[in-house]
Design an enzyme around this catalytic site. Structure first.
Site, PDB file in Angstrom:
ATOM      1  N   LYS A 105       0.645   2.887  14.859  1.00 31.27           N
ATOM      2  CA  LYS A 105       1.676   3.902  14.622  1.00 31.27           C
ATOM      3  C   LYS A 105       2.223   4.486  15.930  1.00 31.27           C
ATOM      4  O   LYS A 105       3.415   4.790  16.021  1.00 31.27           O
ATOM      5  CB  LYS A 105       1.084   5.015  13.757  1.00 31.27           C
ATOM      6  CG  LYS A 105       2.114   6.021  13.329  1.00 31.27           C
ATOM      7  CD  LYS A 105       1.461   7.144  12.550  1.00 31.27           C
ATOM      8  CE  LYS A 105       2.402   8.306  12.405  1.00 31.27           C
ATOM      9  NZ  LYS A 105       1.688   9.524  12.023  1.00 31.27           N
ATOM     10  N   LYS A 115       0.829  -1.207   0.000  1.00 33.61           N
ATOM     11  CA  LYS A 115       0.000   0.000   0.000  1.00 33.61           C
ATOM     12  C   LYS A 115       0.861   1.254   0.000  1.00 33.61           C
ATOM     13  O   LYS A 115       0.408   2.339  -0.354  1.00 33.61           O
ATOM     14  CB  LYS A 115      -0.892   0.017   1.246  1.00 33.61           C
ATOM     15  CG  LYS A 115      -2.042  -0.976   1.174  1.00 33.61           C
ATOM     16  CD  LYS A 115      -2.863  -0.861   2.430  1.00 33.61           C
ATOM     17  CE  LYS A 115      -4.161  -1.608   2.313  1.00 33.61           C
ATOM     18  NZ  LYS A 115      -4.920  -1.511   3.564  1.00 33.61           N
ATOM     19  N   GLU A 116       2.093   1.096   0.474  1.00 33.04           N
ATOM     20  CA  GLU A 116       3.011   2.236   0.520  1.00 33.04           C
ATOM     21  C   GLU A 116       4.292   1.821  -0.205  1.00 33.04           C
ATOM     22  O   GLU A 116       5.232   1.355   0.429  1.00 33.04           O
ATOM     23  CB  GLU A 116       3.313   2.607   1.979  1.00 33.04           C
ATOM     24  CG  GLU A 116       2.051   2.861   2.784  1.00 33.04           C
ATOM     25  CD  GLU A 116       2.276   3.202   4.249  1.00 33.04           C
ATOM     26  OE1 GLU A 116       1.495   3.979   4.779  1.00 33.04           O
ATOM     27  OE2 GLU A 116       3.236   2.688   4.865  1.00 33.04           O
ATOM     28  N   ASP A 175       4.990  10.911   7.978  1.00 35.23           N
ATOM     29  CA  ASP A 175       4.417   9.719   7.365  1.00 35.23           C
ATOM     30  C   ASP A 175       5.230   9.433   6.108  1.00 35.23           C
ATOM     31  O   ASP A 175       5.847  10.341   5.552  1.00 35.23           O
ATOM     32  CB  ASP A 175       2.958   9.965   6.988  1.00 35.23           C
ATOM     33  CG  ASP A 175       2.060   9.987   8.206  1.00 35.23           C
ATOM     34  OD1 ASP A 175       2.548   9.622   9.287  1.00 35.23           O
ATOM     35  OD2 ASP A 175       0.893  10.384   8.073  1.00 35.23           O
ATOM     36  N   ASP A 180      -2.266  10.807  16.789  1.00 30.12           N
ATOM     37  CA  ASP A 180      -1.730  12.158  16.636  1.00 30.12           C
ATOM     38  C   ASP A 180      -2.584  13.163  17.416  1.00 30.12           C
ATOM     39  O   ASP A 180      -2.097  13.896  18.265  1.00 30.12           O
ATOM     40  CB  ASP A 180      -1.641  12.539  15.151  1.00 30.12           C
ATOM     41  CG  ASP A 180      -2.893  12.204  14.354  1.00 30.12           C
ATOM     42  OD1 ASP A 180      -3.799  11.554  14.899  1.00 30.12           O
ATOM     43  OD2 ASP A 180      -2.977  12.609  13.181  1.00 30.12           O
ATOM     44  N   ASP A 197       6.801  -1.104   9.872  1.00 29.65           N
ATOM     45  CA  ASP A 197       5.879  -1.989  10.577  1.00 29.65           C
ATOM     46  C   ASP A 197       5.437  -3.142   9.699  1.00 29.65           C
ATOM     47  O   ASP A 197       4.760  -4.060  10.171  1.00 29.65           O
ATOM     48  CB  ASP A 197       4.647  -1.196  11.054  1.00 29.65           C
ATOM     49  CG  ASP A 197       4.776  -0.781  12.508  1.00 29.65           C
ATOM     50  OD1 ASP A 197       5.744  -1.226  13.164  1.00 29.65           O
ATOM     51  OD2 ASP A 197       3.925  -0.015  12.985  1.00 29.65           O
TER      52      ASP A 197
HETATM   53  O1  LIG Z   1       0.476   0.024  12.332  1.00 24.22           O
HETATM   54  C1  LIG Z   1       0.783   1.037  11.712  1.00 24.22           C
HETATM   55  C2  LIG Z   1      -0.147   1.761  10.934  1.00 24.22           C
HETATM   56  C3  LIG Z   1       0.285   2.888  10.261  1.00 24.22           C
HETATM   57  N1  LIG Z   1       1.567   3.297  10.322  1.00 24.22           N
HETATM   58  C4  LIG Z   1       1.996   4.514   9.577  1.00 24.22           C
HETATM   59  O2  LIG Z   1       1.186   5.596   9.910  1.00 24.22           O
HETATM   60  C5  LIG Z   1       1.198   6.548   8.860  1.00 24.22           C
HETATM   61  C6  LIG Z   1      -0.192   7.064   8.602  1.00 24.22           C
HETATM   62  O3  LIG Z   1      -0.979   6.076   8.036  1.00 24.22           O
HETATM   63  P1  LIG Z   1      -2.002   6.354   6.832  1.00 24.22           P
HETATM   64  O4  LIG Z   1      -2.600   5.072   6.440  1.00 24.22           O
HETATM   65  O5  LIG Z   1      -1.357   7.182   5.801  1.00 24.22           O
HETATM   66  O6  LIG Z   1      -3.121   7.150   7.611  1.00 24.22           O
HETATM   67  P2  LIG Z   1      -3.791   8.558   7.288  1.00 24.22           P
HETATM   68  O7  LIG Z   1      -5.188   8.467   7.766  1.00 24.22           O
HETATM   69  O8  LIG Z   1      -3.563   8.975   5.908  1.00 24.22           O
HETATM   70  O9  LIG Z   1      -2.960   9.471   8.267  1.00 24.22           O
HETATM   71  C7  LIG Z   1      -3.459  10.480   9.106  1.00 24.22           C
HETATM   72  O10 LIG Z   1      -4.084   9.950  10.269  1.00 24.22           O
HETATM   73  C8  LIG Z   1      -3.274   9.136  11.088  1.00 24.22           C
HETATM   74  C9  LIG Z   1      -4.070   8.764  12.316  1.00 24.22           C
HETATM   75  O11 LIG Z   1      -5.178   7.994  12.004  1.00 24.22           O
HETATM   76  C10 LIG Z   1      -2.009   9.855  11.488  1.00 24.22           C
HETATM   77  O12 LIG Z   1      -1.165   8.958  12.132  1.00 24.22           O
HETATM   78  C11 LIG Z   1      -1.314  10.397  10.273  1.00 24.22           C
HETATM   79  O13 LIG Z   1      -0.157  11.097  10.623  1.00 24.22           O
HETATM   80  C12 LIG Z   1      -2.250  11.282   9.528  1.00 24.22           C
HETATM   81  O14 LIG Z   1      -1.616  11.809   8.378  1.00 24.22           O
HETATM   82  C13 LIG Z   1       1.800   5.856   7.646  1.00 24.22           C
HETATM   83  O15 LIG Z   1       3.076   6.389   7.401  1.00 24.22           O
HETATM   84  C14 LIG Z   1       1.858   4.409   8.077  1.00 24.22           C
HETATM   85  O16 LIG Z   1       2.932   3.753   7.515  1.00 24.22           O
HETATM   86  C15 LIG Z   1       2.479   2.591  11.083  1.00 24.22           C
HETATM   87  O17 LIG Z   1       3.647   2.962  11.127  1.00 24.22           O
HETATM   88  N2  LIG Z   1       2.065   1.487  11.758  1.00 24.22           N
HETATM   89 MN   LIG Z   2      -1.627   9.244   4.985  1.00 26.14          MN
END
Ligand SMILES: O=c1ccn([C@@H]2O[C@H](COP(=O)(O)OP(=O)(O)O[C@H]3O[C@H](CO)[C@@H](O)[C@H](O)[C@H]3O)[C@@H](O)[C@H]2O)c(=O)[nH]1
Ligand SMILES: [Mn+2]
Length: 729
Positions: free
Chosen positions: A280, A114-115, A304, A437, A144
């Protein structure tokens, strides 16, 4: 003005003029709301002829209460807006280069599919190329996903970086992620050679992605084979030991021009089945501890994996606040907003989140500071460790290759390290909500820390937004669950928050915590007046009554206030229109589903999860997105409820219009007819996807079938309910 040296300021802060306009509007609107509730209560009492009538009016009453609550808490964002500016060019007056603080950068990634690793590589390259002394930066990549594919990408990147960084210095360009640079007009005509090197690396990484594993023939360096030995046959993403790999060490690694490289460390924390890893937040806490053992920089930047640096000056901008000798002693973090690349002209999915990332933080900045948004945030390490732990972790002069430090780091990344500690409770990123966050920022503010909003132009960071409807709704649903976890905890924003911070900050945080309750009025107003219209029952004042002015004022002025603040934050009318449409869509999809999911969690039927947002889209999807066409395409419960709204409102409007024209009821049915028409116009993309389009992004047949059946069921129930009660005005 704060932090102003006699001649050369590091930053300035100005309170927005004309705030009395907002305050005046708030007073007027409050009076109108009081009048509305007087009117609603009167209807409730006088029209309480049957239980069904009571139900109807009570639903509207509760809905309006929720609207009023949401409106009221939002006003806190408009009370003391401040605008800041930073002057990094003046930093040298307080700080010599050699005294600049070290910075640890945390980049989180969780799933190579996904990333894509290449996108993470771009993010890391862009921050390694900050305009900041290389020996003072250490980038930690937290994986992760525990993927050897991601590690392979970084092994490859490390070689390319030695060429890329000097290239960036020489060109002095702003966009330092290769992908963004080569695609921009900044790209230098003589950059072919470096572009070729980049393409070569990309090809190798993508080849490995296709193969799904790192094969021996791809490993050249003599060091490399042992790097991948941890990936044994029983290594899975949820069950594996800690992997820490120092890929670059600023104490010895130099670029092709002989300058120190920033350090680069790959970390995949230990995961074991049955041990909660806290998503996260857990990753960030591990990074905080591991980095304390290895580099222990006083400043931490969290990013991120999709958040590229868009301006190499970002750390210096943050330092204007963090290194200011007059800075607030409790300054915990400097938050940059999230901006997104690749959003289409009219932002059909409202993914820019202008309110959340650009407008509201300005309002909180005038109080105790903006909420934390997970990425693009410079923390003081002090705010994440407890005071007493900072001194015991003071190992800053030790080498990162030092065996003892490595061993310590491994120990701190173990999945049981946090047992019986305060990590996630009163220390570090807090556990208990999937919006770690928001929750962490909130708890820090409650503990007396403050924060600063730094929004320079051009934006310092740029990230990816979801490119299809289901992804964006799933993301908002995850946020909704996380926010409800805070709202219904002992740290509830309106009780605990108001007490620990102040009323206005408590209101700002409540605006988010209670986001999902928007679904109550949204669902009520999407169905009830329409079903009533279909059954000839009037629920609102007649168009000729004076109460009508009140309704019109409340509706129109709320829209105008929203529109003005949107346009003032450089928004366009098109984007605003789509933004309000997405609010409606979210109100009947991800918000109620988020509520439901939260409820299931509460009763123990379901457990919380972090569904990572996909950062990849296929060609066809991208084309549709670029043309502003909605992408449905998958069978999703969100689309069922949305289609039901579309169908019921369509029927209500046209049947209602016919009846009204025939029987001349327009006066008493005006509001309901207007409402159905309004929702119908907003639902246009749904009708298109139901009947007018013919591509792979249309509504799946199954979704259409289910929503038609459910809408008919709903209509039948309403028919009997209204019919048997015999109410008609
Ligand atoms: O178990 C996990 C799940 C996610 N991530 C990281 O968390 C970040 C955010 O994940 P993403 O799927 O992009 O979530 P978003 O909803 O787009 O992100 C927003 O919402 C998140 C909270 O739900 C915050 O952590 C993010 O900073 C914020 O940008 C990414 O870099 C992931 O790789 C981890 O490191 N471990
Ligand atoms: Mn994101």
């Amino acid at each position: 003005m704060v932090g102003e040296n006699k001649t050369l300021p590091l930053h300035t802060c100005q309170i927005e003029p004309n705030l009395w306009l907002n305050r005046g509007h708030a007073v007027l609107y409050s009076c109108a709301l009081l009048a509305l509730f007087y009117h609603r209560l009167r209807s409730l009492l006088f029209q309480f002829t049957t239980f069904f009538a009571l139900f109807l009016h009570l639903s509207l009453f509760v809905s309006d209460l929720v609207f009023a609550f949401m409106w009221a808490v939002t006003q806190a964002f408009h009370m003391r807006r401040v605008h800041r500016q930073t002057f990094p060019e003046n930093l040298s007056t307080v700080l010599e280069t050699k005294d600049m603080p070290k910075i640890d950068v945390f980049v989180c990634t969780a799933d190579p599919h996904k990333e894509p690793p290449m996108s993470v590589v771009n993010t890391v390259l862009s921050v390694m190329a900050f305009d900041y002394p290389g020996e003072k930066v250490c980038v930690y990549v937290s994986d992760d996903g525990g993927s050897q594919l991601t590690l392979f990408a970084f092994v490859e990147m490390e070689k390319f970086a030695r060429h890329w960084l000097p290239f960036c210095r020489e060109m002095g360009m702003r966009k330092r992620s290769p992908e963004a640079y080569f695609a921009s007009s900044e790209a230098h005509p003589h950059s072919d050679k470096i572009k070729m090197m980049y393409e070569c690396m990309k090809e190798r990484v993508e080849h490995v992605m296709e193969m799904g594993r790192v094969t021996d023939d791809l490993i050249h360096d003599e060091d490399e084979p042992q790097i991948f030995t941890k990936w044994t046959s029983d290594f899975t993403r949820s069950n594996h030991p800690t992997v820490i790999q120092v890929l670059l060490n600023s104490q010895k690694d130099v670029d092709v021009m002989g300058q120190a490289m920033p350090s680069l460390i790959y970390l995949s924390r230990e995961k074991r089945p049955g041990v909660h890893h806290h998503f996260k937040a857990g990753a960030l806490n591990t990074l905080t501890r591991v980095s304390a053992a290895m580099t222990n920089a006083p400043i931490i930047l969290t990013l991120d994996c999709d958040m590229n640096s868009n301006d190499p000056q970002a750390p210096r901008q943050a330092l204007c606040h963090l290194s200011d000798p007059e800075a607030h002693p409790n300054l915990a973090f400097v938050q940059f907003p999230q901006y997104f690349r690749g959003i289409d002209r009219n932002d059909i999915y409202g993914c820019e989140w202008k309110g959340l990332f650009q407008i509201y933080p300005v309002g909180m900045d005038g109080l105790r500071g903006p909420n934390h948004v997970g990425t693009g945030c410079f923390f003081r390490r002090r705010a994440l460790h407890k005071e007493d732990n900072v001194s015991s972790l003071n190992l800053s002069d030790q080498s990162i290759r030092d065996e003892l430090n490595l061993e310590r780091a491994h120990n701190r990344a173990s999945c049981t390290y946090e047992n019986d500690t305060e990590w996630g409770v009163t220390m570090g990123f807090r556990y208990g909500s999937v919006v770690e966050d928001y929750y962490t920022g909130y708890r820090l503010h409650c503990e007396g820390w403050v924060s600063i909003f730094c929004d320079p132009q051009p934006p310092a960071f740029m990230g990816d937004a979801p490119f299809n409807l289901n992804d964006t709704l799933s993301q908002t649903m995850r946020w909704s669950v996380g926010l409800l976890e805070v709202a219904f905890s002992k740290y509830c924003t309106i009780i605990f928050g108001v007490k620990k911070m102040n009323l206005l900050m408590g209101m700002c945080y409540s605006h988010y915590a209670f986001w999902p309750i928007w679904s109550i009025p949204m669902i009520t107003y999407a169905f009830l007046p329409q079903l009533a219209l279909l059954n000839g029952t009037s629920l609102f004042p007649k168009a000729s009554e004076k109460w009508m002015y009140l309704y019109a004022y409340l509706f129109i002025s709320a829209f105008i206030q929203d529109l003005i603040s949107f346009l003032r934050a450089n928004g366009t009318l098109g984007r605003w229109y789509n933004n309000q449409r997405m609010w409606m869509i979210r109100g009947v999809t991800c918000f109620p589903f988020g509520f439901f999911q939260f409820f299931l969690q509460k009763i123990g039927v379901s457990s919380s999860g972090f569904n990572v947002t996909s950062k990849v889209s296929n060609d066809e999807q991208s084309k549709r997105y670029a043309r502003g066409i909605f992408d449905f395409g998958v069978v999703s419960p969100f689309f069922v409820s949305l289609s039901m709204v579309a169908l019921i409102n369509f029927a209500a409007f046209w049947i209602g219009l016919m009846r009204v024209l025939e029987d001349g009821y327009l006066n008493s049915m005006f509001v309901q007819l207007f409402l159905s028409g309004y929702v119908m116009v907003n639902c246009w993309p749904v009708y298109e996807a139901m009947v007018l389009r013919n591509d792979s992004g249309i509504l799946p047949r199954y979704v259409k079938k289910v929503s038609v059946i459910l809408s008919m069921g709903m209509f039948t129930v309403a028919y009997f309910a209204f019919g048997m009660q015999g109410i008609s005005y």
